[in-house]
Design an enzyme around this catalytic site. Structure first.
Site, PDB file in Angstrom:
ATOM      1  N   ASN A   9      31.794   7.826  15.462  1.00 34.63           N
ATOM      2  CA  ASN A   9      32.527   8.781  16.298  1.00 34.63           C
ATOM      3  C   ASN A   9      31.521   9.456  17.224  1.00 34.63           C
ATOM      4  OD1 ASN A   9      34.078  10.743  17.453  1.00 34.63           O
ATOM      5  ND2 ASN A   9      34.268  12.004  15.608  1.00 34.63           N
ATOM      6  N   LYS A  11      32.140  11.424  19.582  1.00 30.73           N
ATOM      7  CA  LYS A  11      32.612  12.744  20.022  1.00 30.73           C
ATOM      8  C   LYS A  11      32.477  12.872  21.551  1.00 30.73           C
ATOM      9  CE  LYS A  11      30.999  14.525  15.609  1.00 30.73           C
ATOM     10  NZ  LYS A  11      31.192  15.643  14.739  1.00 30.73           N
ATOM     11  N   HIS A  93      41.137  14.472  13.415  1.00 35.21           N
ATOM     12  CA  HIS A  93      39.757  14.932  13.187  1.00 35.21           C
ATOM     13  C   HIS A  93      39.746  16.462  13.102  1.00 35.21           C
ATOM     14  CE1 HIS A  93      35.486  15.657  13.757  1.00 35.21           C
ATOM     15  NE2 HIS A  93      35.294  14.384  13.409  1.00 35.21           N
ATOM     16  N   GLU A  95      37.806  18.582  14.253  1.00 40.94           N
ATOM     17  CA  GLU A  95      37.501  19.267  15.509  1.00 40.94           C
ATOM     18  C   GLU A  95      38.751  19.378  16.382  1.00 40.94           C
ATOM     19  OE1 GLU A  95      34.102  16.881  16.549  1.00 40.94           O
ATOM     20  OE2 GLU A  95      32.952  17.818  14.935  1.00 40.94           O
ATOM     21  N   GLU A 167      36.656  13.952   5.136  1.00 41.09           N
ATOM     22  CA  GLU A 167      35.590  14.644   5.860  1.00 41.09           C
ATOM     23  C   GLU A 167      35.645  16.139   5.531  1.00 41.09           C
ATOM     24  OE1 GLU A 167      34.208  12.231   9.441  1.00 41.09           O
ATOM     25  OE2 GLU A 167      35.837  13.491  10.144  1.00 41.09           O
ATOM     26  N   GLY A 173      28.705  17.760  11.083  1.00 39.62           N
ATOM     27  CA  GLY A 173      27.775  18.242  12.096  1.00 39.62           C
ATOM     28  C   GLY A 173      26.856  19.347  11.620  1.00 39.62           C
ATOM     29  N   SER A 213      27.912  14.496   8.098  1.00 39.07           N
ATOM     30  CA  SER A 213      26.446  14.425   8.108  1.00 39.07           C
ATOM     31  C   SER A 213      25.928  13.201   7.363  1.00 39.07           C
ATOM     32  CB  SER A 213      25.840  15.721   7.539  1.00 39.07           C
ATOM     33  OG  SER A 213      26.218  16.830   8.339  1.00 39.07           O
TER      34      SER A 213
HETATM   35  C1  PEP Z   1      32.561  13.175  12.426  1.00 42.19           C
HETATM   36  O1  PEP Z   1      32.545  13.535  13.588  1.00 42.19           O
HETATM   37  O2  PEP Z   1      33.562  12.606  11.970  1.00 42.19           O
HETATM   38  C2  PEP Z   1      31.398  13.424  11.588  1.00 42.19           C
HETATM   39  C3  PEP Z   1      31.446  13.082  10.333  1.00 42.19           C
HETATM   40  O3  PEP Z   1      30.324  14.016  12.209  1.00 42.19           O
HETATM   41  P1  PEP Z   1      28.836  14.170  11.597  1.00 42.19           P
HETATM   42  O4  PEP Z   1      28.457  12.829  11.012  1.00 42.19           O
HETATM   43  O5  PEP Z   1      27.997  14.558  12.749  1.00 42.19           O
HETATM   44  O6  PEP Z   1      28.896  15.199  10.531  1.00 42.19           O
END
Ligand code: PEP
Length: 262
Positions: A9, A11, A93, A95, A167, A173, A213
């Site tokens: 992803n 983003k 997601h 976000e 998640e 992040g 992460s």
């Molecule tokens: C994501 O955007 O789905 C995600 C898991 O981001 P990150 O790996 O940066 O935590």
């Protein structure tokens, strides 16, 4: 046997000018057998990434889709616009839940649109830190699943290749990943929720990814868990070295599963 999937992803990163080169580099450095690879760039980079991956076995996904096919929705992108550009889509997601106020009901409508349009959905669920600390993580995720999946036929979702990404919001992040054991416990809870929600044994076939992460350094902790089928990777997916390490480790799990399946 469930597939092993690594989805990137990106983003709101990359531009139409540089996305193709990054996608090609990642594709070249992650040619491992047995791993399903997906790259989800921003909308405006979809064409560049699709073109760059023409000769590669890497799928292209969108990061969102509107629940309607057309109409007065300024700034939105519909499933019909994605035809020929993307074959996967990330839905719900955290976000987008946070910044665009997406509710489980709305995400459920997007899921219906993805199914009708032949887009393979990655449905994201996950709890906030306060919810985990209050011992409510499993309840929150179960409620999200119930809300997003309400009214959808499990067999149709299976046929569409539904993937669920667990998640934990506090891990996205932040550089603070969940433990492999906690993530595995949640994947068990997710399949138990599906089973109890009318999915029966179909629940065992749904791929569940970890996201939050994930890096080349910690991916082994997740892929060592039999219930975790890969990762949705954010920040680290913009780095070819990281993706090479993540997919190499995923190939180990894929090979072990193939061997166990005979
Ligand atoms: C994501 O955007 O789905 C995600 C898991 O981001 P990150 O790996 O940066 O935590």
């Amino acid at each position: 046997m469930r597939p092993v999937i690594i989805a990137a992803n990106w983003k709101m990163n990359t531009t139409p000018g540089d996305a193709g080169a990054l996608a090609r580099t990642i594709a070249e450095r992650t040619r491992e057998p047995g791993v399903v690879r997906v790259i989800c760039p921003p909308y405006v980079c979809l064409a560049a990434v699709r073109d760059a991956l023409e000769q590669e076995d890497v799928a292209v996904g969108a990061q969102n889709v509107h629940h309607e096919l057309a109409g007065a929705y300024t700034g939105e992108v519909s499933a019909s616009m994605l035809a020929g550009l993307a074959t996967w889509v990330i839905l719900g997601h955290s976000e987008r839940r946070r910044d665009a106020g997406e509710s489980d009901a709305l995400i459920g409508r997007k899921l219906g649109r993805a199914l009708a349009s032949g887009l393979r959905p990655i449905l994201c669920v996950g709890e906030q830190l306060a919810e985990r600390e209050a011992g409510r993580a499993a309840r929150v995720v179960a409620d999200q699943l119930a809300g997003c999946l309400a009214g959808h036929d499990p067999a149709a979702l299976m046929a569409a290749g539904l993937v669920i990404a667990y998640e934990p919001v506090w891990a996205i992040g932040t550089g603070r990943n969940a433990s492999g054991a906690d993530a595995a416990a949640m994947t068990d809870d997710i399949r138990a929720t599906l089973r109890a929600g009318g999915w029966g044994s179909l629940a065992d076939g749904v791929p569940v990814l970890y996201g939050g992460s994930a890096t080349a350094a910690n991916i082994g902790e997740f892929l060592a868990q039999p219930g975790i089928d890969g990762a949705l990777v954010g920040g680290a997916s913009l780095k070819a070295d990281e993706m090479a390490g993540i997919v190499a480790r995923a190939a180990v799990t894929a090979a072990a599963r193939a061997a166990a399946a005979g």
